[in-house]
Design a protein around this motif. Structure first.
Motif, PDB file in Angstrom:
ATOM      1  N   SER A  11       0.829  -1.210   0.000  1.00  0.00           N
ATOM      2  CA  SER A  11       0.000   0.000   0.000  1.00  0.00           C
ATOM      3  C   SER A  11       0.860   1.256   0.000  1.00  0.00           C
ATOM      4  O   SER A  11       0.461   2.291  -0.536  1.00  0.00           O
ATOM      5  N   ASP A  40      -8.283   2.890  -1.573  1.00  0.00           N
ATOM      6  CA  ASP A  40      -8.648   2.405  -0.243  1.00  0.00           C
ATOM      7  C   ASP A  40      -8.065   1.016  -0.017  1.00  0.00           C
ATOM      8  O   ASP A  40      -7.261   0.536  -0.820  1.00  0.00           O
ATOM      9  N   TYR A  42      -9.188  -1.866  -0.360  1.00  0.00           N
ATOM     10  CA  TYR A  42      -9.483  -2.872  -1.390  1.00  0.00           C
ATOM     11  C   TYR A  42      -8.779  -2.549  -2.706  1.00  0.00           C
ATOM     12  O   TYR A  42      -8.967  -3.243  -3.691  1.00  0.00           O
ATOM     13  N   ASN A  44      -9.665  -0.131  -4.447  1.00  0.00           N
ATOM     14  CA  ASN A  44     -10.523   0.685  -5.305  1.00  0.00           C
ATOM     15  C   ASN A  44      -9.775   1.992  -5.509  1.00  0.00           C
ATOM     16  O   ASN A  44      -9.139   2.486  -4.573  1.00  0.00           O
ATOM     17  N   ASN A  71     -13.366  -0.114  -9.570  1.00  0.00           N
ATOM     18  CA  ASN A  71     -13.503  -1.235  -8.642  1.00  0.00           C
ATOM     19  C   ASN A  71     -12.214  -2.047  -8.632  1.00  0.00           C
ATOM     20  O   ASN A  71     -11.725  -2.446  -9.690  1.00  0.00           O
ATOM     21  N   ASN A  73     -11.562  -5.085  -7.683  1.00  0.00           N
ATOM     22  CA  ASN A  73     -11.649  -6.536  -7.819  1.00  0.00           C
ATOM     23  C   ASN A  73     -10.861  -7.112  -8.979  1.00  0.00           C
ATOM     24  O   ASN A  73     -10.280  -8.177  -8.873  1.00  0.00           O
TER      25      ASN A  73
ATOM     26  N   SER B   2      -8.403   4.652   5.116  1.00  0.00           N
ATOM     27  CA  SER B   2      -7.455   3.541   5.194  1.00  0.00           C
ATOM     28  C   SER B   2      -6.093   4.010   5.673  1.00  0.00           C
ATOM     29  O   SER B   2      -5.134   3.269   5.603  1.00  0.00           O
ATOM     30  N   TYR B  47     -20.247  -0.913  -0.944  1.00  0.00           N
ATOM     31  CA  TYR B  47     -20.062  -2.101  -1.785  1.00  0.00           C
ATOM     32  C   TYR B  47     -20.234  -1.769  -3.260  1.00  0.00           C
ATOM     33  O   TYR B  47     -20.187  -2.654  -4.099  1.00  0.00           O
ATOM     34  N   ASN B  75     -21.222  -5.851  -6.986  1.00  0.00           N
ATOM     35  CA  ASN B  75     -20.171  -6.770  -7.424  1.00  0.00           C
ATOM     36  C   ASN B  75     -19.991  -6.772  -8.939  1.00  0.00           C
ATOM     37  O   ASN B  75     -18.985  -7.245  -9.448  1.00  0.00           O
TER      38      ASN B  75
END
Lengths: 101, 91
Positions: A11, A40, A42, A44, A71, A73, B2, B47, B75
């Protein structure tokens, strides 16, 4: 570990990219280039002045976007802009035929 | 949030800051499938679940459907973009 100055957390590496242009390679045939504004836990990311590259059945598609929340992911690799130049040269060699079409 | 804020970095904008700033504004939401949804962002959560108004569905740049209100489960979201300027798609 965290207090050893030669140990760099992932990070922290991303944190140093804030304000710089980065190249994001996603899973699948998608890449984005833009200025990193923040991220952040995750990963993102908020990116500015984004160019999105996609490989589609009709060829390469380029989309310009002002500011996005990406995103985290499906992010696979991040490069700093200073590395992009070198890779861009290699890439241009590889896709030369498209470049001249 | 964070702990990644830089001291004195006025240009840092975390995802949470972005989410606060775009509520009520026109946005483009791109899903992992490549489909775009354009409309007014009504509500969203951490989310990336999204409620939109005046929603239009675009597939490969072509308008396919219009919905008054739409809910998108987070998602599926690839990105959320401010659509201050129109998308300029190359060939």
């Amino acid at each position: 570990m965290a207090n050893n100055p030669s140990q760099l957390l992932p990070s922290e590496l991303i944190d140093r990219c804030i304000g710089s242009k980065i190249w994001v390679i996603m899973k699948g045939d998608k890449e984005l280039v833009g200025t990193l504004r923040g991220f952040d836990v995750y990963v993102n990311m908020v990116l500015e002045d984004v160019t999105e590259y996609e490989i589609t059945a009709e060829g390469r598609r380029i989309t310009k976007l002002d500011q996005i929340l990406l995103n985290g992911n499906n992010i696979a690799i991040l490069f700093l802009a200073s590395v992009i130049l070198i890779l861009a040269i290699i890439w241009l060699h590889a896709v030369g035929p498209w470049w001249f079409s | 949030m964070s702990g990644t804020e830089k001291a004195g970095s006025g240009t840092t904008k975390t995802p949470a800051d972005f989410l606060k700033s775009i509520r009520g504004r026109p946005v483009v939401v791109k899903l992992n499938s490549g489909v775009d949804y354009r409309g007014i962002l009504a509500c969203l959560d951490g989310y990336m679940n999204i409620a939109m108004e005046q929603t239009e569905e675009y597939v490969n740049g072509q308008l396919k459907n219009k919905y008054g209100d739409a809910f998108i489960r987070g998602n599926n979201v690839l990105y959320i973009s401010t659509s201050k300027r129109t998308l300029a798609e190359g060939a």
